[in-house]
Design an enzyme around this catalytic site. Structure first.
Site: not given
Ligand code: 5GP
Ligand code: MG
Length: 179
Positions: A43, A102, A105
């Site tokens: 990403g 990227d 979240d």
């Molecule tokens: P976390 O571990 O913070 O939940 O996730 C981060 C990862 O989740 C990001 O690097 C990304 O790959 C994925 N992610 C989070 N939100 C989105 C989104 O809106 N769209 C997509 N395609 N991937 C997301």
């Molecule tokens: Mg990611």
């Protein structure tokens, strides 16, 4: 209903913001020493490519490396369990590291990556993400630099995929019509 990508952050806005981020990031590092930039695949690939070229214009000495972590499957929600798929290869002992992702979240990925890189010997860690969705946080973590803070939309483009599609878009869009 077939999926539709609604344009959300334009190519121009992204490129303009990256220049500002590069200027601010410059101040965070000892410019006499190399900075190891580590991008989380896949990403952050587009974000990293454009950001490091902006950083290079400010005279930073950069080594580039990548890691691949898994937390998402091919769907649209996080599993919460993060694993190393591909580790970085640079020697990080005593290094100043710029970690790029990227999207921030739930925070599980960035938290895991920070711990991992510290355990690999990184001395100074600076984190930058293109997008931040603070409403979704499950673990308390912040990035040192955020491109754009956004509400809880599922986004694609500029390196970010849905089931490997849409990475090639030069802008960030909101994906509608998938569950
Ligand atoms: P976390 O571990 O913070 O939940 O996730 C981060 C990862 O989740 C990001 O690097 C990304 O790959 C994925 N992610 C989070 N939100 C989105 C989104 O809106 N769209 C997509 N395609 N991937 C997301
Ligand atoms: Mg990611």
């Amino acid at each position: 209903m077939s999926p539709v990508v609604r344009p959300f952050i334009s190519e121009e806005s992204i490129q303009e913001r990256l220049q500002e981020m590069a200027l601010k990031l410059k101040g965070r590092f000892d410019l006499e020493q190399r900075v190891v930039v580590i991008g989380l695949l896949k990403g952050a690939a587009f974000f990293m490519t454009d950001l490091v070229r902006a950083l290079a214009r400010h005279g930073l000495k950069l080594d580039l490396d990548y890691m691949s972590l898994s937390s998402y499957g091919s769907g649209t929600s996080s599993s919460g369990v993060v694993k190393v798929r591909l580790d970085c290869r640079e020697d990080l002992e005593g290094a100043q590291v710029l970690l790029l992702d990227d999207i921030l979240d739930t925070g599980n990925t960035l938290t895991f990556a920070l711990d991992h890189l510290k355990s690999r010997g990184a001395e100074k860690m600076v984190t930058a993400v293109l997008l931040d969705k603070p409403d979704r946080r499950q673990v308390s973590v912040t990035a040192d630099m955020v491109g754009f803070t956004i509400p809880n939309h599922f986004v694609v483009g500029y390196g970010i995929d849905y089931a490997e599609h849409y990475r090639e878009l030069p802008y960030v869009g909101i994906l509608e019509g998938v569950q």
